[in-house]
Design an enzyme around this catalytic site. Structure first.
Site, PDB file in Angstrom:
ATOM      1  CE1 TYR A   1      -4.938 -13.966   1.309  1.00 22.89           C
ATOM      2  CE2 TYR A   1      -5.681 -12.084   0.026  1.00 22.89           C
ATOM      3  CZ  TYR A   1      -5.102 -13.329   0.090  1.00 22.89           C
ATOM      4  OH  TYR A   1      -4.676 -13.952  -1.061  1.00 22.89           O
TER       5      TYR A   1
ATOM      6  CE  LYS B   1      -4.973 -17.037  -3.781  1.00 22.38           C
ATOM      7  NZ  LYS B   1      -3.957 -16.159  -3.411  1.00 22.38           N
TER       8      LYS B   1
HETATM    9  P1  FBP Z   1       0.114 -13.209  -5.363  1.00 26.58           P
HETATM   10  O1  FBP Z   1       0.723 -14.594  -5.361  1.00 26.58           O
HETATM   11  O2  FBP Z   1       0.605 -12.398  -6.511  1.00 26.58           O
HETATM   12  O3  FBP Z   1       0.285 -12.545  -4.021  1.00 26.58           O
HETATM   13  O4  FBP Z   1      -1.458 -13.424  -5.604  1.00 26.58           O
HETATM   14  C1  FBP Z   1      -2.314 -13.913  -4.607  1.00 26.58           C
HETATM   15  C2  FBP Z   1      -3.429 -12.941  -4.297  1.00 26.58           C
HETATM   16  O5  FBP Z   1      -4.306 -13.468  -3.313  1.00 26.58           O
HETATM   17  C3  FBP Z   1      -4.259 -12.530  -5.502  1.00 26.58           C
HETATM   18  O6  FBP Z   1      -5.252 -13.472  -5.787  1.00 26.58           O
HETATM   19  C4  FBP Z   1      -4.763 -11.180  -5.084  1.00 26.58           C
HETATM   20  O7  FBP Z   1      -4.967 -10.308  -6.123  1.00 26.58           O
HETATM   21  C5  FBP Z   1      -3.650 -10.639  -4.252  1.00 26.58           C
HETATM   22  O8  FBP Z   1      -2.910 -11.726  -3.764  1.00 26.58           O
HETATM   23  C6  FBP Z   1      -4.174  -9.802  -3.100  1.00 26.58           C
HETATM   24  O9  FBP Z   1      -3.116  -9.329  -2.371  1.00 26.58           O
HETATM   25  P2  FBP Z   1      -3.267  -8.252  -1.225  1.00 26.58           P
HETATM   26  O10 FBP Z   1      -4.699  -8.221  -0.785  1.00 26.58           O
HETATM   27  O11 FBP Z   1      -2.326  -8.722  -0.170  1.00 26.58           O
HETATM   28  O12 FBP Z   1      -2.832  -6.973  -1.809  1.00 26.58           O
END
Ligand code: FBP
Length: 253
Positions: free
Chosen positions: A146, A177
């Site tokens: 991310y 992911k």
């Molecule tokens: P969601 O489909 O609910 O967005 O889940 C994916 C995910 O990667 C989870 O594994 C993680 O807890 C969350 O999103 C983290 O989201 P962010 O860092 O954007 O708050």
């Protein structure tokens, strides 16, 4: 080339149910029944997900040695951060070893890298080691990548998303992911950048209109993604198994 994700995919496609939000976002993200881990494990098992994604405490207390373990594979998330401190660059630290993840029954480990953080180098180093440990134990290594931080102006741009995907490939991830980058064309660039590393979509907050969410899944599959690893859009939905059936149809047909 060894396929470390063999038992986590069906015909090279995957549908994973993520449930690490109690850690990442806190219980306020777990409304109603979704606070109960059994509720999620039932959705995962009855919905025919290729795996459920948990942190180690949930695996120990609700999965390992239970009936669920026979029904659904596990991806163990081995790092995490809370959503309270907003003081600067993120470093999501490892809280579980790869060996312990395997002992708990995991078929793969998951690790989040915040690309663009001042600490991304440490997370690259950690994940590089995690890949080696996972592969020596014959389990998969999945990177959540991310883009985040003051130097990331547009985390869902084509460039950032493709960069996130590429980092997964460069570090040896079996799968990466990543978040949606707005269109099929943009996402296709990320899939290209990921090369032989498989790409799954990270869902995001629940969308009121389920068709919006299903359209995104349609787009990423057209772009060459392997599937999804989603949470809130499923278990915050009033009928999780109904939305699951719709997601499944898009991914596997
Ligand atoms: P969601 O489909 O609910 O967005 O889940 C994916 C995910 O990667 C989870 O594994 C993680 O807890 C969350 O999103 C983290 O989201 P962010 O860092 O954007 O708050």
């Amino acid at each position: 080339m060894i396929d470390y994700l063999k038992n986590l995919m069906t015909n090279d496609r995957a549908m994973y149910l993520a449930y690490d939000h109690g850690f990442e976002h806190g219980p306020e993200d777990l409304p109603g029944e979704s606070i109960k881990p059994e509720y999620i494990l039932d959705i995962a098992a009855q919905g025919g997900y290729n795996a459920v994604i948990l942190q180690k405490g949930l695996a120990e207390k609700y999965y390992t040695g239970s009936a669920y373990q026979k029904q659904i594979p596990l991806i163990l998330k081995i790092n995490g951060k809370a959503d309270i401190w907003k003081g600067g660059d993120l470093y999501s630290r490892q809280n579980c070893s790869v060996a312990y993840a395997k002992k708990l029954g995991a078929s793969a480990v998951g690790y989040t890298i915040f690309l663009g953080s001042a600490h991304d180098g440490e997370m690259f180093q950690d994940f590089g080691r995690i890949v080696e440990e996972a592969h020596s134990l014959k389990i998969g290594a999945i990177a959540w990548v991310y883009p985040r931080g003051e130097f990331v102006k547009d985390d869902d741009s084509l460039e950032m998303t493709a960069y996130a995907a590429r980092i997964g490939l460069e570090l040896g991830a079996d799968m990466v992911k990543i978040k949606y980058s707005g269109s099929t064309e943009n996402f296709r660039e990320a899939v290209r950048a990921a090369g032989r590393t498989k790409v799954v979509l990270s869902g995001g907050p629940r969308l009121e209109q389920e068709t919006q969410f299903l359209d995104v899944i349609q787009n990423v599959m057209q772009a060459g993604a392997s599937g999804v690893a989603v949470g809130r859009n499923v278990w915050q939905h009033p009928k999780p198994l109904e939305i699951t059936a719709k997601i499944k149809k898009i991914i596997f047909s």
